[in-house]
Structures are given as C-alpha cells and as structure tokens.
Design a protein around this motif. Sequence first.
Motif, mmCIF file in Angstrom:
data_model
loop_
_atom_site.group_PDB
_atom_site.id
_atom_site.type_symbol
_atom_site.label_atom_id
_atom_site.label_comp_id
_atom_site.label_asym_id
_atom_site.label_seq_id
_atom_site.Cartn_x
_atom_site.Cartn_y
_atom_site.Cartn_z
ATOM 1 N N GLY A 165 24.329 -9.551 65.842
ATOM 2 C CA GLY A 165 24.373 -8.129 65.512
ATOM 3 C C GLY A 165 23.016 -7.670 65.016
ATOM 4 O O GLY A 165 22.179 -8.483 64.604
ATOM 5 N N GLU A 166 22.805 -6.375 65.042
ATOM 6 C CA GLU A 166 21.534 -5.814 64.599
ATOM 7 C C GLU A 166 21.372 -5.974 63.091
ATOM 8 O O GLU A 166 22.351 -6.185 62.368
ATOM 9 N N SER A 167 20.136 -5.877 62.640
ATOM 10 C CA SER A 167 19.856 -5.962 61.206
ATOM 11 C C SER A 167 20.599 -4.851 60.471
ATOM 12 O O SER A 167 20.596 -3.695 60.912
ATOM 13 N N ASP A 236 21.411 -17.949 57.930
ATOM 14 C CA ASP A 236 21.046 -16.584 58.290
ATOM 15 C C ASP A 236 19.677 -16.575 58.957
ATOM 16 O O ASP A 236 18.770 -17.291 58.542
ATOM 17 N N GLU A 237 19.539 -15.752 59.987
ATOM 18 C CA GLU A 237 18.315 -15.687 60.803
ATOM 19 C C GLU A 237 17.913 -17.076 61.271
ATOM 20 O O GLU A 237 16.777 -17.526 61.109
ATOM 21 N N ALA A 276 23.788 -16.886 61.883
ATOM 22 C CA ALA A 276 23.666 -15.447 62.121
ATOM 23 C C ALA A 276 22.236 -15.135 62.548
ATOM 24 O O ALA A 276 21.285 -15.758 62.068
ATOM 25 N N THR A 277 22.106 -14.187 63.445
ATOM 26 C CA THR A 277 20.782 -13.764 63.878
ATOM 27 C C THR A 277 20.890 -12.419 64.582
ATOM 28 O O THR A 277 21.939 -12.069 65.127
ATOM 29 N N ASN A 351 21.462 0.679 60.586
ATOM 30 C CA ASN A 351 22.890 0.424 60.418
ATOM 31 C C ASN A 351 23.382 0.692 58.997
ATOM 32 O O ASN A 351 22.883 1.598 58.343
ATOM 33 N N VAL A 352 24.353 -0.090 58.516
ATOM 34 C CA VAL A 352 24.989 0.182 57.229
ATOM 35 C C VAL A 352 23.984 0.069 56.084
ATOM 36 O O VAL A 352 24.055 0.807 55.106
#
Length: 463
Positions: A165-167, A236-237, A276-277, A351-352
Amino acid sequence: MSSPRILIVDDEADLRELLEITLLKMGLDVDSADCLTQARAYLAEQDYDLVLTDMRLPDGLGIELVREVSADNRTTPIAVITAFGSAENAVAALKAGAFDYLSKPVRVEQLRQMVQSALRIDKRSASVTPAAPSLRLIGESAAMRDLRAQIVRLARSMAPIAITGESGSGKELAARDMHSQSARADKPFVAVNCGAIPEALMEAEFFGYRKGAFTGASDDREGFFQAANGGTLLLDEVADLPLAMQVKLLRAIQERRVRKIGATVEEPVDVRLISATHQNLAEWVEQGKFRQDLYYRLNVIELRLPPLRERLDDIGLLSQAILARLGAPGDPAVLSAAALDALRQYGFPGNVRELENILERAMAFADGGVIEVADLALKSGPVAASDIQVPASVPAPDTPAPAPAEASLPNSLPDHMDEVEREVIRRALAKTNFNRTQAAELLGVSFRQLRYRMQRLGINEPD
C-alpha cells in the motif's frame, strides 16, 4: 476435561510413530491415518484441535485435505509436512489455507512449537464470541469491510503476510490488527523500520549479540527475533534491506532459528512474520534489488491496503475519529459541510497520514471549533508570484514601467534578488491576511522556510 486431540496423516510408519510419541508426551490424544480416505473418515466422526498431514500420500496429496477443511469452514488448524527444500509445496499449502508447515526431517522442538501455537488458536477460537471484532482500521466503505474480513481470516494462520500500500495508508495498523486478532495477541508485537537501521548494525539488531562479540558489546543483548518470540514481527519497508542482510533473514525464516553474533549455537524462535512496503517488490526482484527466494518466503499471502482516494466515503468517519483524538476531551473540533466536501474532492497523495496532518493544522486556525475550507489550507500546487492577486484593502505595489531595450543592471544582484523575494512574500501574506501557514502553501515552501525568509528580509506582521 479431555485433552486436545490431534490427527496425524502420514504413510511413513517410522515418522508417524515419532510424531505420535512426541505428542503423547505433551499430554495430547492422538489418532493416526495412513491415507486420505482414512483421514476423511476420522474427520467425519469428530472435531480435532489440529490436523498434521504429509503432502504426499498413497491416494492423493495432503493439500487436498487442506482445501477440504478450509471449504467446510472448520476452525481446525491444519499443518502440512513437506519434503526438504520443497518451498513451493509449503507456499502452496499456506495459500490453500494451511495453518503452518514442517520440513523433513522433522525437528521435535519445532514440532512442539507449532503444536503449541495451534492449540492457542483453538483455545482462543472457543473463547471469542462471534461479535464483530474491534479493529484499529476505520471505515465503512466496501473496500474497508472486505479488508477487515481478510485480516480476521488471516489472523488464524501462521503464513507470512506481505502488506502492500502507499505511504500513509495504514500498513502498520493492519499488522497490529492482525496480531490482536490472532492467538498471539498476548505475546509481543515488534515493529521494525528496516530503512532506519544502519547496515553495519543490522545483524546485531535483528539477531542480538553475546558479550564481547565486538568492541562495545559489554553485555548480552536480544535481537528483534528474540524480542518477538511467541508473537509477531513486522518488517516495515522491507524493500530497504540490503542484499547481504536478505540472505541472513532468509535462513532465519527457513530454519526458524537465529544465532547471536559471537555465539556458537543457534536458538529456536517462534515468530509470525509480517512484512510491509510501498514498493513493488516483484519489480525489485526483476531488477536484482531483492532476492527472489526471500520474496516468495515473505509474499505467501498479499494484503493490499486501498489508498484514501479509493474510499472517499470514509473521510467523514476518519475525520471525526482524528478530531476526537486530537481535540480537548468532550469538546472536539468539527468540520463544516463545505470543508468536508473539500476534503472529499482532494487527492490525498499522503493518504490517512496526510489527512491527520491537515486536520491537526486546521484545528489551530479554526474559529470557535468549526473548521472551514480556508483552515484546511489544502495543497493545490505551488503558485507563481504572478498568480497572486492582492486584495483591494491592501495597496498594490507600483507597477514598474516597461524596461527599455538597454535596461540598466542592478548594482548588487543579491540585494536585487532579496527585493524581488520580499515583494512576492508580501503579496502572498496580503492574499492570506497574513496567515503564514496558508502563505507558505501558496508559495510552495514549508512554514519554517517562510518564517526564516521573513526574518532574513525584515518582513513583520502589521499592527
């Protein structure tokens, strides 16, 4: 109270006997079958707390049993035994719904860990009511309802999950939700930002070290794997991992054992891995930036998080939750109807996370706790100085006469450039009634940059 009952399905008598003895010593009841037909008969008669099946059986494949149990909506965890080096079979079984897998030759210690994890799942399933689970991810759009259903379903498995998903779309929140819904909820959740660790320290941070292993190692130290033992480890990443570290991580995943720097023996770890990335790992594999074997180990099941622009109906609910968290207890700020419409028309490249930043900034400018469109200061791209119109209440600077063909050069270029910059900043401040945050947005610079330039150029707020 009866002991948990395990069903073993394997046509090798020696291995079946080893598994039976190990499980009986753990105080469990055991039934054994040597083919799919016999296993199906057992499953038709009673429920089991765990099914352990070989992949290759005389009358079919163990993955058929995995699919049948999953299709029947049973809560029974089912694990498979694969031949050494058969990573493809293990991945296929996990995608079909298997809880976990064991590689031959089966290690007794690894078997015990897997059984204990499965029994925790069964015990948690019996104690959880069918009410809707409480998750951190907010939203009532179809995309979010489907995402939450996937998270609850995947939480029961030990299969590695790759969240894409996007950052700013909430990848870590999804990982935490998956952990909280799993049988490991009472165990540690460790999130690691792979891009924030210096390459020279990665092995020590992931696997720990022994006292005296290198200069400065004054005590034994646990790594991320040991800290997350029994729980969940979020990488993460993960695309930021250097290739040398990818090799070591692959071995830890395959063997489920790690060795501290300076130690001579490996120690077992029981960790559920989530990566996640925001990068496209498949493209990175093609470009040689990410190992293909590690990619297939981590990307057994992919969970995609939709960007905010694909679920604009959730903006009102998200904004309400964010403002309630950021505002004073019992007196949160509210969005005007126009401000909410403006947010729903915005693209949200961040995003959020960007939505939260916008609302936090808007709260500082809101009048009477009501956020209007101007308070949001939504980015519309940098505005050129020629596009800034000065209000009639502020005297516009004198329009210079057209320059002659042979215009004289300024005596000092730095002074001339400062005067041009000073004039542009004054126009932006006049347009926004000296709201420096909005002026910075108009000029495409940060608030700090604008404040520094104002101080350097001697631009002060009028009385």
